[in-house]
Design a protein around this motif. Sequence first.
Motif, mmCIF file in Angstrom:
data_model
loop_
_atom_site.group_PDB
_atom_site.id
_atom_site.type_symbol
_atom_site.label_atom_id
_atom_site.label_comp_id
_atom_site.label_asym_id
_atom_site.label_seq_id
_atom_site.Cartn_x
_atom_site.Cartn_y
_atom_site.Cartn_z
ATOM 1 N N LEU A 180 8.924 7.059 -7.954
ATOM 2 C CA LEU A 180 9.946 6.558 -8.878
ATOM 3 C C LEU A 180 9.640 7.006 -10.307
ATOM 4 O O LEU A 180 10.537 7.407 -11.049
ATOM 5 N N ALA A 181 8.358 6.956 -10.688
ATOM 6 C CA ALA A 181 7.971 7.440 -12.016
ATOM 7 C C ALA A 181 8.295 8.922 -12.166
ATOM 8 O O ALA A 181 8.757 9.370 -13.222
ATOM 9 N N GLY A 243 13.803 -0.704 -26.074
ATOM 10 C CA GLY A 243 13.783 -0.013 -24.795
ATOM 11 C C GLY A 243 14.703 -0.661 -23.781
ATOM 12 O O GLY A 243 14.569 -1.841 -23.461
ATOM 13 N N ALA A 244 15.650 0.103 -23.248
ATOM 14 C CA ALA A 244 16.560 -0.386 -22.218
ATOM 15 C C ALA A 244 15.940 -0.157 -20.844
ATOM 16 O O ALA A 244 15.002 0.622 -20.678
ATOM 17 N N ALA A 245 16.470 -0.853 -19.852
ATOM 18 C CA ALA A 245 15.956 -0.715 -18.496
ATOM 19 C C ALA A 245 17.087 -0.988 -17.516
ATOM 20 O O ALA A 245 18.143 -1.512 -17.884
ATOM 21 N N GLY A 246 16.865 -0.622 -16.243
ATOM 22 C CA GLY A 246 17.815 -0.937 -15.195
ATOM 23 C C GLY A 246 19.189 -0.335 -15.414
ATOM 24 O O GLY A 246 19.338 0.826 -15.791
ATOM 25 N N LEU A 247 20.208 -1.153 -15.191
ATOM 26 C CA LEU A 247 21.587 -0.686 -15.300
ATOM 27 C C LEU A 247 21.932 -0.277 -16.720
ATOM 28 O O LEU A 247 22.719 0.663 -16.931
ATOM 29 N N ALA A 248 21.348 -0.952 -17.719
ATOM 30 C CA ALA A 248 21.602 -0.580 -19.111
ATOM 31 C C ALA A 248 21.103 0.839 -19.382
ATOM 32 O O ALA A 248 21.775 1.638 -20.055
ATOM 33 N N ALA A 250 20.685 3.191 -17.103
ATOM 34 C CA ALA A 250 21.558 4.093 -16.348
ATOM 35 C C ALA A 250 22.855 4.355 -17.109
ATOM 36 O O ALA A 250 23.372 5.478 -17.110
ATOM 37 N N LEU A 251 23.374 3.314 -17.759
ATOM 38 C CA LEU A 251 24.598 3.472 -18.554
ATOM 39 C C LEU A 251 24.366 4.401 -19.738
ATOM 40 O O LEU A 251 25.199 5.263 -20.048
ATOM 41 N N LEU A 252 23.215 4.264 -20.400
ATOM 42 C CA LEU A 252 22.900 5.145 -21.522
ATOM 43 C C LEU A 252 22.785 6.604 -21.054
ATOM 44 O O LEU A 252 23.278 7.518 -21.729
ATOM 45 N N VAL A 253 22.139 6.808 -19.911
ATOM 46 C CA VAL A 253 22.027 8.159 -19.376
ATOM 47 C C VAL A 253 23.410 8.721 -19.069
ATOM 48 O O VAL A 253 23.714 9.879 -19.373
ATOM 49 N N ALA A 254 24.284 7.885 -18.480
ATOM 50 C CA ALA A 254 25.641 8.330 -18.141
ATOM 51 C C ALA A 254 26.424 8.702 -19.398
ATOM 52 O O ALA A 254 27.163 9.694 -19.419
ATOM 53 N N ILE A 255 26.263 7.925 -20.463
ATOM 54 C CA ILE A 255 26.971 8.226 -21.716
ATOM 55 C C ILE A 255 26.475 9.541 -22.307
ATOM 56 O O ILE A 255 27.263 10.392 -22.735
ATOM 57 N N GLY A 256 25.148 9.717 -22.331
ATOM 58 C CA GLY A 256 24.595 10.962 -22.853
ATOM 59 C C GLY A 256 25.069 12.173 -22.074
ATOM 60 O O GLY A 256 25.434 13.202 -22.658
ATOM 61 N N ILE A 257 25.102 12.060 -20.750
ATOM 62 C CA ILE A 257 25.581 13.161 -19.915
ATOM 63 C C ILE A 257 27.079 13.361 -20.112
ATOM 64 O O ILE A 257 27.575 14.491 -20.138
ATOM 65 N N GLY A 258 27.823 12.265 -20.266
ATOM 66 C CA GLY A 258 29.273 12.364 -20.451
ATOM 67 C C GLY A 258 29.645 13.136 -21.698
ATOM 68 O O GLY A 258 30.562 13.967 -21.679
ATOM 69 N N GLY A 297 19.904 11.927 -12.139
ATOM 70 C CA GLY A 297 19.330 11.348 -13.347
ATOM 71 C C GLY A 297 19.899 9.982 -13.682
ATOM 72 O O GLY A 297 19.202 9.126 -14.231
ATOM 73 N N ILE A 298 21.163 9.750 -13.340
ATOM 74 C CA ILE A 298 21.769 8.436 -13.581
ATOM 75 C C ILE A 298 21.279 7.422 -12.554
ATOM 76 O O ILE A 298 21.073 6.244 -12.862
ATOM 77 N N ALA A 299 21.097 7.873 -11.311
ATOM 78 C CA ALA A 299 20.706 6.961 -10.239
ATOM 79 C C ALA A 299 19.272 6.448 -10.408
ATOM 80 O O ALA A 299 18.976 5.291 -10.076
ATOM 81 N N ALA A 300 18.380 7.287 -10.931
ATOM 82 C CA ALA A 300 16.960 6.924 -10.994
ATOM 83 C C ALA A 300 16.697 5.607 -11.736
ATOM 84 O O ALA A 300 15.932 4.766 -11.240
ATOM 85 N N PRO A 301 17.300 5.335 -12.907
ATOM 86 C CA PRO A 301 16.994 4.066 -13.588
ATOM 87 C C PRO A 301 17.514 2.834 -12.857
ATOM 88 O O PRO A 301 17.076 1.713 -13.147
#
Length: 393
Positions: A180-181, A243-248, A250-258, A297-301
Amino acid sequence: MEARVARSAVGWRAWALVPVVLLALAVALVVSQGDRVIDLVGGKAPPADEFDVRRVQLLPGEIRVQVRNPQHDDLTIALVTVDDAIVPFSLDGPATLGRLRSSTIVVPYDWVEDEPLAIGVTSSTGIQTTHEIAAAVETPVASGRGFLGYAAIGLLVGVVPVALGLMWLPSLRRVGAHWLAAFMALTAGLLTFLGVEALAEALQLQAAVPSALGGTGLVLLGLAASALGMTFLSMRLSGGRVGAAGLALALLVAIGIGVHNLGEGLAIGTSFATGELQLGAFLVVGFMVHNVTEGLGIAAPATRVRVTLWQLAGLALIAGAPAILGTWIGGYASNDVLAPLFFAVAAGAALQVVVEVVRYVARTAPGGLRSGWAMGGYLVGIAAMWATGLLAG
């Protein structure tokens, strides 16, 4: 006592304005008398008197050329040529353009499809600005069919591959802490590649922006505004914690990719709008393969939290749907200022999310950032984006 405090407050505010006023006077003096200072060290080079060709539209029996004056002095449109032949023209706007003012030249001309064109716009001082078109293709106009076509392309490039990448989530839930890491570090690698790639694209595109608009400053503004905006969003999503974690996360990663996919859609839409159909089709296939890894990358967090199908669908849309908007903008409203700004915003968003992911790995990974799993995952993420990016290069 209160009156003295009030006078003191007024006094320091007044003094705070003094540097601003003096700066304004100094700038006014340089603007009005600057030539005298320049003459002390040498002659001033004359202006180029060239126009900035903003957009060329090829319509049946007509060529429309939008030009802008990037010079300090006024420029007058005096003559228009097509393939070195003087042609009649009319203007949708003024003939004499002030600084950064635009006008559209309308030329009645029966151009031949797939043939090259050289359009020249001559100023009243005799300096010609030439814009060359490798192969003449009719410029797409807004229509229901074209609108849906660009939307379908954006869907295939953005939403579909990201959704396919999210399908790795059940598998990720079954891996151990070390793996996971590694996958979280892989996410950081993916985003680092996207951020650097977007920044390089922004710096390359800003060269086409007239110097009067400050292309480099535009890139830095977009980069800083995006990074600060994502930092603020991270603080809100994490409830004020660092520092965000979990779904938050994942949402940040999705926004950056978007935001990055918005730039990809812009490139695809522009290629179709300018008649580079083979390049556009090649970009569609390349970006589809390239973007599957973004879903991972979105799924991992989100591997250690409960996520519903609706939430996964929302993440796929946030990350992929901006590609649809990008194809619309590139296809119908391509702009040499918007393009570097969009890519700069994408770079700032991606690189800021890298910081969030690195913080998460440092807190949760066995061995922290020095773990071989984390280092290896980060390098694999960059390598994966580079390898799949070759298809879109």
